[in-house]
Motif scaffolding. Structure first.
Motif, PDB file in Angstrom:
ATOM      1  N   THR A 218     -16.227  34.506 -44.968  1.00  0.00           N
ATOM      2  CA  THR A 218     -16.868  35.145 -44.021  1.00  0.00           C
ATOM      3  C   THR A 218     -16.052  35.848 -42.670  1.00  0.00           C
ATOM      4  N   GLU A 219     -14.764  34.465 -42.913  1.00  0.00           N
ATOM      5  CA  GLU A 219     -13.930  35.030 -41.397  1.00  0.00           C
ATOM      6  C   GLU A 219     -12.634  35.639 -41.650  1.00  0.00           C
ATOM      7  N   ALA A 220     -12.281  35.471 -43.254  1.00  0.00           N
ATOM      8  CA  ALA A 220     -11.043  35.928 -43.311  1.00  0.00           C
ATOM      9  C   ALA A 220     -10.534  37.043 -43.768  1.00  0.00           C
ATOM     10  N   GLU A 221      -9.350  37.568 -42.862  1.00  0.00           N
ATOM     11  CA  GLU A 221      -8.790  38.615 -43.334  1.00  0.00           C
ATOM     12  C   GLU A 221      -8.484  39.194 -43.881  1.00  0.00           C
ATOM     13  N   ILE A 222      -7.783  38.220 -45.149  1.00  0.00           N
ATOM     14  CA  ILE A 222      -7.588  38.804 -47.039  1.00  0.00           C
ATOM     15  C   ILE A 222      -8.226  37.716 -47.699  1.00  0.00           C
ATOM     16  N   VAL A 223      -8.802  38.588 -48.606  1.00  0.00           N
ATOM     17  CA  VAL A 223      -9.549  37.761 -49.774  1.00  0.00           C
ATOM     18  C   VAL A 223      -8.945  38.188 -51.156  1.00  0.00           C
ATOM     19  N   VAL A 224      -8.144  37.004 -51.861  1.00  0.00           N
ATOM     20  CA  VAL A 224      -8.080  36.940 -53.417  1.00  0.00           C
ATOM     21  C   VAL A 224      -9.399  36.857 -54.114  1.00  0.00           C
ATOM     22  N   SER A 225     -10.089  37.797 -55.002  1.00  0.00           N
ATOM     23  CA  SER A 225     -10.973  37.404 -56.062  1.00  0.00           C
ATOM     24  C   SER A 225     -10.618  38.074 -57.046  1.00  0.00           C
ATOM     25  N   ALA A 226     -11.577  37.317 -58.285  1.00  0.00           N
ATOM     26  CA  ALA A 226     -11.652  37.580 -59.379  1.00  0.00           C
ATOM     27  C   ALA A 226     -12.781  37.666 -60.715  1.00  0.00           C
ATOM     28  N   GLY A 227     -12.714  38.341 -61.812  1.00  0.00           N
ATOM     29  CA  GLY A 227     -13.891  38.386 -62.459  1.00  0.00           C
ATOM     30  C   GLY A 227     -13.677  37.715 -63.866  1.00  0.00           C
ATOM     31  N   ARG A 228     -14.362  38.465 -64.494  1.00  0.00           N
ATOM     32  CA  ARG A 228     -14.333  37.835 -66.063  1.00  0.00           C
ATOM     33  C   ARG A 228     -13.203  38.001 -66.221  1.00  0.00           C
ATOM     34  N   GLY A 229     -12.076  38.577 -66.394  1.00  0.00           N
ATOM     35  CA  GLY A 229     -10.636  39.398 -66.951  1.00  0.00           C
ATOM     36  C   GLY A 229     -10.116  38.472 -66.800  1.00  0.00           C
ATOM     37  N   LEU A 230     -10.303  36.785 -65.606  1.00  0.00           N
ATOM     38  CA  LEU A 230      -9.175  35.951 -66.270  1.00  0.00           C
ATOM     39  C   LEU A 230      -9.477  34.852 -67.021  1.00  0.00           C
ATOM     40  N   LYS A 231     -10.671  35.101 -67.749  1.00  0.00           N
ATOM     41  CA  LYS A 231     -11.098  34.395 -69.074  1.00  0.00           C
ATOM     42  C   LYS A 231     -11.504  32.733 -69.239  1.00  0.00           C
ATOM     43  N   GLY A 232     -11.471  32.371 -67.832  1.00  0.00           N
ATOM     44  CA  GLY A 232     -11.646  31.131 -68.083  1.00  0.00           C
ATOM     45  C   GLY A 232     -11.700  30.142 -66.165  1.00  0.00           C
ATOM     46  N   PRO A 233     -11.853  29.031 -66.794  1.00  0.00           N
ATOM     47  CA  PRO A 233     -11.971  28.604 -64.955  1.00  0.00           C
ATOM     48  C   PRO A 233     -10.401  27.872 -65.340  1.00  0.00           C
ATOM     49  N   GLU A 234     -10.269  27.544 -66.484  1.00  0.00           N
ATOM     50  CA  GLU A 234      -9.001  27.211 -66.320  1.00  0.00           C
ATOM     51  C   GLU A 234      -7.158  27.467 -66.153  1.00  0.00           C
ATOM     52  N   ASN A 235      -7.910  28.973 -66.186  1.00  0.00           N
ATOM     53  CA  ASN A 235      -6.954  29.846 -65.925  1.00  0.00           C
ATOM     54  C   ASN A 235      -7.047  30.340 -64.180  1.00  0.00           C
ATOM     55  N   TRP A 236      -7.775  29.148 -62.878  1.00  0.00           N
ATOM     56  CA  TRP A 236      -7.971  30.695 -61.997  1.00  0.00           C
ATOM     57  C   TRP A 236      -6.936  29.783 -60.938  1.00  0.00           C
ATOM     58  N   GLY A 237      -5.569  29.048 -61.611  1.00  0.00           N
ATOM     59  CA  GLY A 237      -4.467  28.928 -60.809  1.00  0.00           C
ATOM     60  C   GLY A 237      -3.303  29.664 -60.719  1.00  0.00           C
ATOM     61  N   ILE A 238      -3.271  30.776 -60.689  1.00  0.00           N
ATOM     62  CA  ILE A 238      -2.782  31.738 -60.538  1.00  0.00           C
ATOM     63  C   ILE A 238      -3.203  32.606 -59.552  1.00  0.00           C
ATOM     64  N   VAL A 239      -4.451  32.649 -59.728  1.00  0.00           N
ATOM     65  CA  VAL A 239      -5.921  33.407 -58.501  1.00  0.00           C
ATOM     66  C   VAL A 239      -5.628  32.432 -56.926  1.00  0.00           C
ATOM     67  N   GLU A 240      -5.278  31.205 -57.081  1.00  0.00           N
ATOM     68  CA  GLU A 240      -5.635  30.446 -56.281  1.00  0.00           C
ATOM     69  C   GLU A 240      -4.198  30.478 -55.411  1.00  0.00           C
ATOM     70  N   ASP A 241      -2.429  30.649 -56.207  1.00  0.00           N
ATOM     71  CA  ASP A 241      -1.275  30.697 -56.020  1.00  0.00           C
ATOM     72  C   ASP A 241      -1.190  31.795 -54.766  1.00  0.00           C
ATOM     73  N   LEU A 242      -2.206  33.254 -55.688  1.00  0.00           N
ATOM     74  CA  LEU A 242      -1.525  34.092 -54.935  1.00  0.00           C
ATOM     75  C   LEU A 242      -2.626  34.248 -53.628  1.00  0.00           C
ATOM     76  N   ALA A 243      -3.115  33.451 -53.385  1.00  0.00           N
ATOM     77  CA  ALA A 243      -4.426  33.620 -52.124  1.00  0.00           C
ATOM     78  C   ALA A 243      -3.783  32.391 -51.644  1.00  0.00           C
ATOM     79  N   LYS A 244      -2.994  31.259 -51.221  1.00  0.00           N
ATOM     80  CA  LYS A 244      -2.136  30.344 -50.850  1.00  0.00           C
ATOM     81  C   LYS A 244      -0.957  30.789 -50.316  1.00  0.00           C
ATOM     82  N   SER A 245      -0.627  31.960 -50.938  1.00  0.00           N
ATOM     83  CA  SER A 245       0.649  32.020 -50.647  1.00  0.00           C
ATOM     84  C   SER A 245       0.514  33.721 -49.140  1.00  0.00           C
ATOM     85  N   LEU A 246      -0.942  34.165 -49.217  1.00  0.00           N
ATOM     86  CA  LEU A 246      -0.959  35.413 -48.628  1.00  0.00           C
ATOM     87  C   LEU A 246      -1.895  34.952 -47.716  1.00  0.00           C
ATOM     88  N   HIS A 247      -2.137  33.593 -47.412  1.00  0.00           N
ATOM     89  CA  HIS A 247      -3.384  32.945 -46.184  1.00  0.00           C
ATOM     90  C   HIS A 247      -4.427  33.153 -46.563  1.00  0.00           C
TER      91      HIS A 247
END
Length: 343
Positions: A218-247
């Motif tokens: 709720t306080e974030a200035e940048i939000v990285v979000s993903a949907g079913r296009g990621l195909k499964g929870p095991e692929n969430w690493g690429i989303v987490e890496d992008l979010a971490k790089s942008l804080h």
């Protein structure tokens, strides 16, 4: 009938009084002893409102803080009423409403400002009823005081705006997150202990499940979000890496939360959390109207989807047509490279 003629001096005195009948009080929300970002926005907003009204802004803090309360003066607040009681560290909307009403009465405040976050949404309507005060929830701009007191807010899930005229003696505004920038300067606020009568709470907190993530959604200035296009929870690493790089904070669409790929506290949309970051990156999300309703207040929307006909592209400021498994890692790599060159 006798007619009373006012001298210019008396007339000027009355006009001056009419201009300073309002005073401003901001609720300074805190969590675990730290002031929330939304409250800093509310303080900056309140300072500007007070300037419009020819007065100064005051604040109220409930509970015990781990920060220097007086330092909040750099956001424009001159005086802060502190109800220092550990029982107020956890939100009880009914208790908070009662205590804040006491501060309002003692301070003589006419305009009370909240952040339109979870706590503000729970307290402001109750306070509105208790004080018989008009409430504008979800304000996105400063009040227009040229002819009355008119406040602009979002309506229809952010698809339109409404200008609300508040005519009650006391007025309450809850400011949408990220609707007003934080303005920091110099100054120290006077911290005044306030001995309030604290009623017994009717709500007992049995347990607390804290949301994960480095940045509160709720306080974030940048939000990285993903949907079913990621195909499964095991692929969430690429989303987490992008979010971490942008804080950035992590989020997801409703189908992802319903499938238990991600926790429900990350679900953004009409039936989840409504957000308004400066930058929202949507990966593999088609852009159903329910999802758009919760994110369309974002200042910039970037959509990544391999389907060029995805509805989300119509709402996007920037769009990338491509496979998320190819695009996202390259984005993360490029961001890390740029940051390393800057540092």
């Amino acid at each position: 009938m006798k007619k009373l003629k006012l001298s210019d001096e008396n007339s000027s005195h009355l006009n001056l009084k009419s201009k300073i009948i309002m005073s401003v009080l901001v609720f300074i929300d805190q969590s675990e002893g730290h002031v929330k970002k939304g409250s800093l926005e509310a303080l900056s907003y309140g300072a500007k409102v007070a300037s419009q009204l020819g007065t100064t802004v005051e604040g109220v803090v409930l509970g015990v803080l781990n920060e220097d309360i007086g330092a909040l003066g750099k956001y424009g607040v001159k005086k802060i009423y502190h109800v220092k009681n550990e029982t107020l560290n956890a939100l009880d909307a009914q208790v908070f409403t009662n205590v804040i009403a006491q501060v309002v009465e003692a301070s003589g405040a006419n305009v009370i400002i909240f952040s339109n976050n979870v706590d503000g949404k729970a307290i402001a309507p109750r306070l509105s009823v208790k004080l018989k005060a008009g409430l504008v929830a979800g304000a996105v701009g400063l009040p227009d005081t040229t002819n009355g007191f008119v406040v602009k807010k979002n309506v229809f899930s952010g698809k339109a705006f409404a200008n609300i005229s508040v005519k009650t003696d006391k007025k309450i505004i809850s400011l949408n997150p990220n609707a007003y920038k934080i303005v920091a300067g110099e100054g120290t606020a006077d911290v005044v202990p306030f001995n309030a009568t604290i009623p017994a709470g009717k709500v007992k907190v049995i347990s607390t499940n804290k949301a994960r993530g480095e940045v509160p959604l709720t306080e974030a200035e940048i939000v990285v979000s993903a949907g079913r296009g990621l195909k499964g929870p095991e692929n969430w690493g690429i989303v987490e890496d992008l979010a971490k790089s942008l804080h950035a904070a992590l989020a997801c669409s409703r189908p992802v939360a319903d499938s238990h790929w991600r926790p429900h506290n990350e679900h953004v949309g009409q039936t989840g959390i409504a957000i308004a970051p400066n930058l929202y990156i949507a990966i593999g999300i088609s852009g159903a109207i329910q999802h758009l309703a919760g994110v369309n207040r974002s200042k910039v929307i970037v959509v990544i989807n391999k389907d060029p006909e995805a509805p989300f592209f119509k709402a996007a400021d920037y769009g990338i047509v491509g496979d998320a498994f190819e695009v996202v890692p390259k984005m993360t790599e490029a961001i890390k490279k740029i940051k390393s060159q800057i540092l």
